[in-house]
Scaffold this motif. Structure first.
Motif, PDB file in Angstrom:
ATOM      1  N   SER A 240       0.838  -1.200   0.000  1.00 38.82           N
ATOM      2  CA  SER A 240       0.000   0.000   0.000  1.00 38.82           C
ATOM      3  C   SER A 240       0.872   1.250   0.000  1.00 38.82           C
ATOM      4  O   SER A 240       0.559   2.245  -0.656  1.00 38.82           O
ATOM      5  N   PHE A 241       1.999   1.193   0.720  1.00 37.42           N
ATOM      6  CA  PHE A 241       2.937   2.319   0.739  1.00 37.42           C
ATOM      7  C   PHE A 241       3.434   2.626  -0.678  1.00 37.42           C
ATOM      8  O   PHE A 241       3.380   3.761  -1.143  1.00 37.42           O
ATOM      9  N   VAL A 242       3.881   1.582  -1.379  1.00 37.82           N
ATOM     10  CA  VAL A 242       4.393   1.765  -2.748  1.00 37.82           C
ATOM     11  C   VAL A 242       3.281   2.248  -3.678  1.00 37.82           C
ATOM     12  O   VAL A 242       3.475   3.166  -4.484  1.00 37.82           O
TER      13      VAL A 242
ATOM     14  N   GLY B  28       0.545   1.534   6.024  1.00 33.77           N
ATOM     15  CA  GLY B  28       1.142   1.979   4.761  1.00 33.77           C
ATOM     16  C   GLY B  28       0.742   3.408   4.421  1.00 33.77           C
ATOM     17  O   GLY B  28       1.561   4.210   3.971  1.00 33.77           O
ATOM     18  N   LEU B  29      -0.536   3.733   4.660  1.00 32.67           N
ATOM     19  CA  LEU B  29      -1.028   5.088   4.389  1.00 32.67           C
ATOM     20  C   LEU B  29      -0.321   6.113   5.263  1.00 32.67           C
ATOM     21  O   LEU B  29       0.109   7.167   4.790  1.00 32.67           O
ATOM     22  N   ILE B  30      -0.204   5.796   6.550  1.00 36.03           N
ATOM     23  CA  ILE B  30       0.446   6.741   7.469  1.00 36.03           C
ATOM     24  C   ILE B  30       1.914   6.909   7.079  1.00 36.03           C
ATOM     25  O   ILE B  30       2.447   8.018   7.067  1.00 36.03           O
ATOM     26  N   SER B  31       2.563   5.792   6.688  1.00 36.40           N
ATOM     27  CA  SER B  31       3.966   5.884   6.265  1.00 36.40           C
ATOM     28  C   SER B  31       4.118   6.728   5.001  1.00 36.40           C
ATOM     29  O   SER B  31       5.084   7.474   4.868  1.00 36.40           O
TER      30      SER B  31
ATOM     31  N   ASP C 107       0.293   6.767  -6.892  1.00 32.74           N
ATOM     32  CA  ASP C 107      -0.768   7.716  -6.619  1.00 32.74           C
ATOM     33  C   ASP C 107      -2.161   7.050  -6.610  1.00 32.74           C
ATOM     34  O   ASP C 107      -3.145   7.632  -7.024  1.00 32.74           O
ATOM     35  N   VAL C 108      -2.217   5.805  -6.148  1.00 31.60           N
ATOM     36  CA  VAL C 108      -3.496   5.086  -6.078  1.00 31.60           C
ATOM     37  C   VAL C 108      -4.327   5.689  -4.950  1.00 31.60           C
ATOM     38  O   VAL C 108      -3.795   6.079  -3.913  1.00 31.60           O
TER      39      VAL C 108
END
Lengths: 186, 197
Positions: free
Chosen positions: A152-154, B119-122, A160-161
């Motif tokens: 999700s980070f990537v 992941g969003l917070i990171s 830009d998802v």
């Protein structure tokens, strides 16, 4: 939901007023403050649940800060708690913008204000980083979770998802991995 | 009636903008312009001011547009409008979750969603760093060019601000080692920003 007395409602209001007053730079900047005030200091809500609340506040329309304060307020004190928490988080910016509108205060071209806010963004980078590590340690406990966090980070940083899409995919993966696996074991 | 118009316009903004923050800008702009409440330039000023004041962009915009068109009462109606959809939706979802707390589907889905939130917070860490410590074009195309060997083109555009890095390190140590409260940390960052940036 527990019954809230006036003293606790006031505490709830103050906590969210502080969060609203010191959140600069949008939704995520408030995560370290919420974690400190609501989870660490008051122990109102646990780490796992706060992460759930943040995920849901992201995936529904509206302002993330307002969504999450309403959610936390509702969990702690029903409708009244939700109203009090939302008022707390909204009032600081409401008051500041009214003052700016009335004074026609030109904060835009002020070099010192600009420097101060660049400083705040650098500081908030550190704050969010620490919160991400802290919550990550509590949440990411197996390989699937680690892969989901990394992917999700990537997806967000490089591709830009939209947050709502990764959250939905995470929910489906969670059901497929944990839900069905557990059903087979039973 | 202007109060109801303000309320309804910002209700729509609250109900239909996903993702908060900058995702809301086009919708707010459309509503403001279709009513002729404000010129585009003045709206750009609100966005700039929002970046420099606490609080969510949509609340700032609602307050500002409200007070400019119909005084303090107008800003109250606009702010109420932008918050009300959140109230309705969140309370429905909260009740749903309380009701289905024991459900296997809900629980396993949440178990998959929690790491996504990490992941969003990171990713927010990267975005904040990219607005203060450095500026890098992190889009896929730019990274693709980097892997294609265009190092010079990539690094030419990279900018780096040592003052901001210093603040980042100071706050990191102060909060991690010395347990500084985040609110105090935000205030200190502002002062350090005036001195070092």
């Amino acid at each position: 939901m527990e019954k809230l007395d006036l003293k606790r409602l006031w505490k709830l209001f103050l906590a969210f007023f502080r969060i609203g007053a010191f959140t600069i730079g949008g939704g995520y900047a408030m995560v370290p403050l919420i974690e400190k005030e609501v989870v660490d200091n008051q122990k109102w809500i646990g780490q796992e649940e706060i992460v759930d609340i943040l995920a849901i506040s992201q995936s529904v329309p509206g302002v993330i800060a307002i969504n999450s304060s309403i959610f936390i307020g509702y969990r702690l004190g029903g409708m009244l708690g939700a109203v009090v928490a939302a008022l707390g988080v909204i009032l600081p910016s409401f008051i500041i913008i009214l003052i700016i509108a009335f004074l026609m205060f030109s904060i835009r071209d002020n070099i010192y204000i600009e420097k101060a806010f660049t400083g705040v963004r650098a500081g908030v980078t550190a704050l969010i980083g620490l919160t991400a590590v802290k919550l990550g340690k509590a949440i990411v406990k197996d390989k699937v979770a680690a892969a989901l966090a990394l992917l999700s980070f990537v997806a967000i940083v490089l591709f830009d998802v939209h947050a709502m899409i990764v959250i939905t995919l995470g929910g489906i993966t969670g059901y497929l991995v944990y839900g069905i696996r557990r059903a087979k074991e039973l | 009636m202007i109060y109801l118009q303000l309320f309804w316009s910002f209700f729509k903004i609250g109900a239909f903008s996903f993702g908060g923050g900058y995702a809301m800008i086009p919708l707010i702009q459309k509503e403001i312009q279709s009513h002729g409440w404000m010129e585009a330039k003045e709206f750009a000023d609100i966005v700039a001011v929002s970046q420099m004041t606490p609080g969510p962009l949509a609340v700032n915009a609602a307050t500002y547009v409200g007070v400019k068109t119909a005084g303090v009462l107008g800003s109250a109606f606009a702010t109420l409008g932008v918050s009300l959809p959140s109230f309705i939706l969140i309370i429905i979802i909260a009740n749903f979750l309380i009701k289905f707390k024991e459900s296997r589907i809900v629980n396993s889905a949440l178990k998959g969603i929690r790491p996504i939130t990490i992941g969003l917070i990171s990713s927010a860490v990267i975005f904040f760093a990219n607005m203060s410590i450095f500026t890098i074009d992190l889009s896929f195309n730019s990274i693709k060019r980097l892997f294609g060997g265009e190092f010079a083109g990539f690094f030419q555009k990279v900018q780096f601000y040592p003052g901001a890095l210093l603040i980042f390190v100071v706050i990191l140590v102060a909060v991690k080692k010395f347990k500084m409260h985040p609110i105090l940390a935000v205030a200190c960052s502002a002062v350090l920003g005036i001195i070092f940036i």
